[in-house]
Structure formats: structure tokens, C-alpha cells
Design a protein around this motif. Structure first.
Motif, PDB file in Angstrom:
ATOM      1  N   VAL A  44     -48.510  61.014  40.996  1.00 48.96           N
ATOM      2  CA  VAL A  44     -48.250  59.898  41.990  1.00 48.96           C
ATOM      3  C   VAL A  44     -47.017  58.852  40.384  1.00 48.96           C
ATOM      4  O   VAL A  44     -46.718  59.019  39.742  1.00 48.96           O
ATOM      5  CB  VAL A  44     -49.242  58.935  41.166  1.00 48.96           C
ATOM      6  N   VAL A  45     -46.236  57.914  40.872  1.00 48.29           N
ATOM      7  CA  VAL A  45     -45.110  57.565  39.876  1.00 48.29           C
ATOM      8  C   VAL A  45     -45.579  55.531  39.423  1.00 48.29           C
ATOM      9  O   VAL A  45     -46.583  54.961  40.718  1.00 48.29           O
ATOM     10  CB  VAL A  45     -44.216  57.032  40.968  1.00 48.29           C
ATOM     11  N   GLU A  46     -45.922  55.993  38.273  1.00 52.02           N
ATOM     12  CA  GLU A  46     -46.792  54.933  37.816  1.00 52.02           C
ATOM     13  C   GLU A  46     -45.685  53.531  38.491  1.00 52.02           C
ATOM     14  O   GLU A  46     -44.497  53.336  38.543  1.00 52.02           O
ATOM     15  CB  GLU A  46     -46.572  54.497  36.682  1.00 52.02           C
ATOM     16  N   GLY A  47     -46.070  52.293  38.133  1.00 50.01           N
ATOM     17  CA  GLY A  47     -46.085  51.246  38.608  1.00 50.01           C
ATOM     18  C   GLY A  47     -46.753  49.877  39.217  1.00 50.01           C
ATOM     19  O   GLY A  47     -48.331  50.239  39.344  1.00 50.01           O
ATOM     20  N   GLY A  48     -46.214  49.342  39.267  1.00 49.66           N
ATOM     21  CA  GLY A  48     -47.040  47.459  40.304  1.00 49.66           C
ATOM     22  C   GLY A  48     -46.384  48.230  41.953  1.00 49.66           C
ATOM     23  O   GLY A  48     -46.698  48.748  42.293  1.00 49.66           O
ATOM     24  N   ILE A  49     -47.633  46.726  42.674  1.00 45.44           N
ATOM     25  CA  ILE A  49     -47.370  47.649  44.355  1.00 45.44           C
ATOM     26  C   ILE A  49     -46.082  47.197  44.643  1.00 45.44           C
ATOM     27  O   ILE A  49     -46.298  48.157  45.269  1.00 45.44           O
ATOM     28  CB  ILE A  49     -48.849  45.953  44.831  1.00 45.44           C
ATOM     29  N   ILE A  50     -45.359  46.700  44.191  1.00 42.45           N
ATOM     30  CA  ILE A  50     -44.542  46.978  44.500  1.00 42.45           C
ATOM     31  C   ILE A  50     -43.599  48.450  44.951  1.00 42.45           C
ATOM     32  O   ILE A  50     -42.756  48.398  45.735  1.00 42.45           O
ATOM     33  CB  ILE A  50     -43.102  45.752  44.219  1.00 42.45           C
ATOM     34  N   GLU A  51     -43.081  48.341  43.195  1.00 47.09           N
ATOM     35  CA  GLU A  51     -42.771  50.133  43.404  1.00 47.09           C
ATOM     36  C   GLU A  51     -43.473  50.885  43.972  1.00 47.09           C
ATOM     37  O   GLU A  51     -42.704  51.534  44.936  1.00 47.09           O
ATOM     38  CB  GLU A  51     -42.773  50.263  41.569  1.00 47.09           C
ATOM     39  N   GLN A  52     -44.492  50.804  43.508  1.00 47.83           N
ATOM     40  CA  GLN A  52     -45.338  51.734  44.526  1.00 47.83           C
ATOM     41  C   GLN A  52     -45.256  51.473  46.477  1.00 47.83           C
ATOM     42  O   GLN A  52     -45.187  52.747  47.044  1.00 47.83           O
ATOM     43  CB  GLN A  52     -47.067  52.508  44.490  1.00 47.83           C
ATOM     44  N   SER A  53     -45.239  50.438  47.006  1.00 47.21           N
ATOM     45  CA  SER A  53     -44.996  49.936  47.838  1.00 47.21           C
ATOM     46  C   SER A  53     -43.722  51.008  48.827  1.00 47.21           C
ATOM     47  O   SER A  53     -43.564  51.412  49.799  1.00 47.21           O
ATOM     48  CB  SER A  53     -45.158  48.483  48.433  1.00 47.21           C
ATOM     49  N   ARG A  54     -42.633  50.506  47.980  1.00 48.80           N
ATOM     50  CA  ARG A  54     -41.402  50.879  48.257  1.00 48.80           C
ATOM     51  C   ARG A  54     -40.657  52.251  48.155  1.00 48.80           C
ATOM     52  O   ARG A  54     -40.961  53.261  49.313  1.00 48.80           O
ATOM     53  CB  ARG A  54     -40.696  50.409  47.287  1.00 48.80           C
ATOM     54  N   LEU A  55     -41.533  53.371  47.304  1.00 48.79           N
ATOM     55  CA  LEU A  55     -41.838  55.021  47.689  1.00 48.79           C
ATOM     56  C   LEU A  55     -42.459  54.971  48.566  1.00 48.79           C
ATOM     57  O   LEU A  55     -42.418  55.888  48.739  1.00 48.79           O
ATOM     58  CB  LEU A  55     -42.438  55.099  46.103  1.00 48.79           C
ATOM     59  N   ALA A  56     -44.256  54.614  48.654  1.00 51.86           N
ATOM     60  CA  ALA A  56     -44.689  54.998  49.270  1.00 51.86           C
ATOM     61  C   ALA A  56     -43.635  55.238  51.973  1.00 51.86           C
ATOM     62  O   ALA A  56     -44.073  56.050  52.090  1.00 51.86           O
ATOM     63  CB  ALA A  56     -46.192  54.685  50.142  1.00 51.86           C
ATOM     64  N   ILE A  57     -43.189  53.803  51.078  1.00 49.42           N
ATOM     65  CA  ILE A  57     -42.826  53.683  52.543  1.00 49.42           C
ATOM     66  C   ILE A  57     -41.742  54.995  52.327  1.00 49.42           C
ATOM     67  O   ILE A  57     -41.108  55.132  53.249  1.00 49.42           O
ATOM     68  CB  ILE A  57     -42.694  52.527  53.063  1.00 49.42           C
ATOM     69  N   PHE A  94     -42.422  44.866  52.915  1.00 47.78           N
ATOM     70  CA  PHE A  94     -42.488  45.669  54.473  1.00 47.78           C
ATOM     71  C   PHE A  94     -41.418  44.976  55.368  1.00 47.78           C
ATOM     72  O   PHE A  94     -40.626  45.165  56.211  1.00 47.78           O
ATOM     73  CB  PHE A  94     -43.983  44.417  54.861  1.00 47.78           C
ATOM     74  N   ALA A  95     -41.787  43.296  55.582  1.00 47.42           N
ATOM     75  CA  ALA A  95     -40.341  42.584  55.381  1.00 47.42           C
ATOM     76  C   ALA A  95     -39.132  42.652  55.287  1.00 47.42           C
ATOM     77  O   ALA A  95     -37.606  43.459  55.941  1.00 47.42           O
ATOM     78  CB  ALA A  95     -40.859  40.889  55.085  1.00 47.42           C
ATOM     79  N   GLU A  96     -38.960  43.977  53.805  1.00 56.59           N
ATOM     80  CA  GLU A  96     -37.749  43.632  53.341  1.00 56.59           C
ATOM     81  C   GLU A  96     -36.736  45.221  54.041  1.00 56.59           C
ATOM     82  O   GLU A  96     -35.591  45.480  54.747  1.00 56.59           O
ATOM     83  CB  GLU A  96     -37.806  44.171  51.954  1.00 56.59           C
ATOM     84  N   VAL A  97     -38.062  46.234  54.528  1.00 54.09           N
ATOM     85  CA  VAL A  97     -37.332  47.430  55.212  1.00 54.09           C
ATOM     86  C   VAL A  97     -37.489  46.921  56.829  1.00 54.09           C
ATOM     87  O   VAL A  97     -36.777  47.823  57.203  1.00 54.09           O
ATOM     88  CB  VAL A  97     -38.661  48.089  54.851  1.00 54.09           C
ATOM     89  N   PHE A  98     -38.305  46.641  57.489  1.00 53.84           N
ATOM     90  CA  PHE A  98     -38.467  46.148  58.875  1.00 53.84           C
ATOM     91  C   PHE A  98     -38.492  45.193  58.935  1.00 53.84           C
ATOM     92  O   PHE A  98     -38.104  44.834  60.089  1.00 53.84           O
ATOM     93  CB  PHE A  98     -39.826  46.705  59.685  1.00 53.84           C
TER      94      PHE A  98
END
Length: 127
Positions: A44-57, A94-98
């Protein structure tokens, strides 16, 4: 109908454990990507929800790309957050990506079996 399994050999999870499932499965123009967490090389890559969301997506997108699908083919996204306070931050990513191709979505709060903040899976269709 032919079923194609992408990454059927399984991946590596936390602690080096073998993951006994395909990264994605394609059948009849549909692609279902297994839930992705913010992991690289089994950790798991440490970080806040923004960083973790970007990587999961991004992990989902990488698997989609490998299978020949693009963002415009995403029909549905399932999201699991570990805290409801992450909802607005996740929505920004999510909005940035989709933004140009918003899919249907469900977002829920639950514990995850991996120590991270978010897990994402996608369903795609290419007729």
C-alpha cells in the motif's frame, strides 16, 4: 461466448501473499476489473485519500488499457471508502478522471481487508 481472464496467474498482495483471482475478466464485450487498492508492487502506498484514490483508479485504468478498453467504455464504478469523510475528496478525483465520460457509480463505507482508505472496481463495455 469466450471468456478471457487477464492476470489469471494472480498478483501479489500485502506481505507477499499470492492473490488467487484474475485482475479482470472479459466476456461478450464486457470487462470486469477486480477491486483495486492504492498498491504498488504488493504494498500500500501511504498518503491521504486524494493520493490513494488516484492510485486505485489508475491501477484500474492500467488493467483496462492492457485489456484494450478506454475511459469511454466504463459503464459502472464501485467504490469502497473506509470513512464517510473521504466522500467529497474522492468525488474530486473521480470528476478529474471521468469528467468527460461519467459512469454510473455506487459508493459505500466499509472496512477493507487491506490497510488503506479506498478500493475501486470498474465495469466496462465495448460492443
Amino acid at each position: 461466448m469466450t471468456i478471457r481472464r487477464i492476470g489469471a496467474e494472480g498478483g501479489t498482495g500485502t506481505g507477499g501473499q499470492h492473490l488467487p483471482f484474475s485482475r479482470a475478466v472479459e466476456a461478450g464485450g464486457w470487462l470486469k476489473v477486480s477491486g483495486q487498492t492504492p498498491m504498488r508492487d504488493g504494498e500500500v502506498v501511504e498518503g491521504g485519500i486524494i493520493e490513494q484514490s488516484r492510485l486505485a483508479i489508475q491501477n484500474c485504468i492500467d488493467i483496462m488499457t492492457e485489456a484494450g478498453y478506454g475511459l469511454e467504455t466504463v459503464t459502472h464504478v464501485s467504490v469502497v471508502l473506509t470513512d464517510s469523510r473521504y466522500f467529497q475528496s474522492f468525488n474530486k478525483v473521480f470528476a478529474e478522471v471521468f469528467g468527460e465520460h461519467p459512469p454510473a457509480r455506487i459508493c459505500m463505507v466499509a472496512d477493507l481487508v487491506v490497510d488503506c482508505k479506498v478500493e475501486v472496481d470498474v465495469t466496462c463495455y465495448k460492443g
